[in-house]
Write a protein that holds these residues in place. Sequence first.
Motif, PDB file in Angstrom:
ATOM      1  N   LEU A  11      -8.571  17.806  14.895  1.00 38.40           N
ATOM      2  CA  LEU A  11      -8.498  16.531  15.592  1.00 38.40           C
ATOM      3  C   LEU A  11      -9.400  16.553  16.811  1.00 38.40           C
ATOM      4  O   LEU A  11      -9.259  15.746  17.691  1.00 38.40           O
ATOM      5  N   GLU A  63      -7.946  -3.227  -0.932  1.00 38.82           N
ATOM      6  CA  GLU A  63      -7.005  -2.556  -1.821  1.00 38.82           C
ATOM      7  C   GLU A  63      -6.704  -3.396  -3.058  1.00 38.82           C
ATOM      8  O   GLU A  63      -5.962  -2.989  -3.919  1.00 38.82           O
ATOM      9  N   ARG A 113      -7.056  11.871   5.911  1.00 35.83           N
ATOM     10  CA  ARG A 113      -5.726  11.439   6.358  1.00 35.83           C
ATOM     11  C   ARG A 113      -4.693  12.324   5.669  1.00 35.83           C
ATOM     12  O   ARG A 113      -4.778  12.555   4.460  1.00 35.83           O
ATOM     13  N   GLU A 115     -11.917   0.658   0.904  1.00 39.45           N
ATOM     14  CA  GLU A 115     -12.293  -0.653   0.398  1.00 39.45           C
ATOM     15  C   GLU A 115     -11.103  -1.586   0.374  1.00 39.45           C
ATOM     16  O   GLU A 115     -10.009  -1.215   0.724  1.00 39.45           O
ATOM     17  N   TRP A 131     -10.163   5.324   0.342  1.00 45.73           N
ATOM     18  CA  TRP A 131      -9.257   4.190   0.452  1.00 45.73           C
ATOM     19  C   TRP A 131      -9.809   3.057   1.310  1.00 45.73           C
ATOM     20  O   TRP A 131      -9.114   2.103   1.591  1.00 45.73           O
ATOM     21  N   ARG A 144      -0.340  13.890   5.629  1.00 45.14           N
ATOM     22  CA  ARG A 144       1.040  13.761   6.099  1.00 45.14           C
ATOM     23  C   ARG A 144       1.500  15.137   6.545  1.00 45.14           C
ATOM     24  O   ARG A 144       1.294  16.128   5.834  1.00 45.14           O
ATOM     25  N   GLU A 176      -4.823  11.481  11.251  1.00 43.07           N
ATOM     26  CA  GLU A 176      -6.186  11.307  10.736  1.00 43.07           C
ATOM     27  C   GLU A 176      -7.101  12.231  11.508  1.00 43.07           C
ATOM     28  O   GLU A 176      -7.139  12.203  12.732  1.00 43.07           O
ATOM     29  N   GLU A 232       6.562  14.315   8.467  1.00 40.32           N
ATOM     30  CA  GLU A 232       6.359  13.028   7.776  1.00 40.32           C
ATOM     31  C   GLU A 232       5.398  12.109   8.523  1.00 40.32           C
ATOM     32  O   GLU A 232       5.037  11.054   8.027  1.00 40.32           O
ATOM     33  N   GLU A 233       4.966  12.512   9.719  1.00 39.45           N
ATOM     34  CA  GLU A 233       4.026  11.650  10.449  1.00 39.45           C
ATOM     35  C   GLU A 233       2.635  11.734   9.815  1.00 39.45           C
ATOM     36  O   GLU A 233       2.262  12.757   9.237  1.00 39.45           O
ATOM     37  N   ILE A 234       1.880  10.658   9.930  1.00 37.64           N
ATOM     38  CA  ILE A 234       0.538  10.613   9.348  1.00 37.64           C
ATOM     39  C   ILE A 234      -0.488  10.920  10.433  1.00 37.64           C
ATOM     40  O   ILE A 234      -0.415  10.378  11.528  1.00 37.64           O
ATOM     41  N   SER A 290      -0.606   8.207  -2.291  1.00 37.35           N
ATOM     42  CA  SER A 290      -1.491   7.045  -2.126  1.00 37.35           C
ATOM     43  C   SER A 290      -1.868   6.884  -0.674  1.00 37.35           C
ATOM     44  O   SER A 290      -1.009   6.906   0.192  1.00 37.35           O
ATOM     45  N   GLY A 291      -3.156   6.700  -0.431  1.00 34.51           N
ATOM     46  CA  GLY A 291      -3.602   6.485   0.945  1.00 34.51           C
ATOM     47  C   GLY A 291      -3.926   7.776   1.669  1.00 34.51           C
ATOM     48  O   GLY A 291      -4.536   7.765   2.738  1.00 34.51           O
ATOM     49  N   LEU A 292      -3.542   8.916   1.065  1.00 33.10           N
ATOM     50  CA  LEU A 292      -3.841  10.192   1.722  1.00 33.10           C
ATOM     51  C   LEU A 292      -5.103  10.791   1.137  1.00 33.10           C
ATOM     52  O   LEU A 292      -5.546  10.420   0.059  1.00 33.10           O
TER      53      LEU A 292
END
Lengths: 185, 140
Positions: free
Chosen positions: A48, A162, A93, A160, A158, A95, A33, A29-31, A150-152
């Motif tokens: 990464l 919101e 990004r 800009e 994403w 999860r 990038e 569940e960690e995000i 959303s956001g992924l």
Amino acid sequence: MENSYIYPGDGASHTRTTFQFVVFRPSIEEILEGVVLSASSSGLQVSLGFFSGIFIKPENMVAGSYYDETEKVWIWNYQEEHKLFMDVGQKIRLRVISESFVDTTPSGPQLAAEHQAAVAAAAAGSVVAVAKDPFSEVHPYTIYGSTDGSGLGMISWWAEDEDEDVKDEANEGQEDSQSEHLEST
Amino acid sequence: MEVLNSNVALLSNYEVLEVLHEVRSAQDSEGSKKSVSKLRTNLANITYDVEKYLQGTACSSQSPEVIRNFLIATRSLKITKIEKLQILNLRPTSIVELQLILEEVEERFSEEEMQEMTNLIQELLPPTSASPQAEPQPTS
């Protein structure tokens, strides 16, 4: 470190040491990038920089994503007019949804099998340059991620304000990716 | 080899960066003894790669004071330790990003509260030098 001992029958000295590891292990569940490393019909590989064993399978991408074989890129068909590209080299990004640990230390029979295969290939005289699909390779530690939410997905989608609706963000992202697309061809 | 304790502590990205700085200064001060440097190339490689990754994230502009201020300010908010850790590491700049980090966000916070949190984060945690926020317009 404790004191060193010499055991009878063995010339080396043994020392009992205790040490601490700093490990990289994101929780479920960690995000995270990272950057898209490669794309294939099996999915996306994300890196990464110091760790490249992150994969996103097609079933964990946003609904409406598909792989374009000619351009070798994953595309999110957000709307008929707005296709968003998941280009190699761009920030993404995701999860973490699962991880897998595999012991890849070669065992006896495996070593023998690999040796035989190598000998056979050399005897056949064929130089096989197969582009290995990263998904089929076995890595000691693999992270599986999802970009469905959303956001992924690509960070450019994403980035800009919101307050603007996703359509405008999608437009920006698409234009950016398209211009990069043209540069790369 | 025996594992004594599999989870001693969770480190924030900033703490990892500090550890890497220590490793690097220990390497530099040792000089270049040939036999040692052979063993150390793997360590040097991984140290370099991880440092490079972390420099591009929010933790590169953090300091113990910044983190302490952040923890004090968020003590009154009902967010878990691991959520605070992720906020420190990722520095979410929008409600969308914050919703990814916080669980069951709809039930716990209202939109105003989330906007307040976003503002707080922007105020207390400095952006990365490479943050897109620094640019007024996305360059195409």
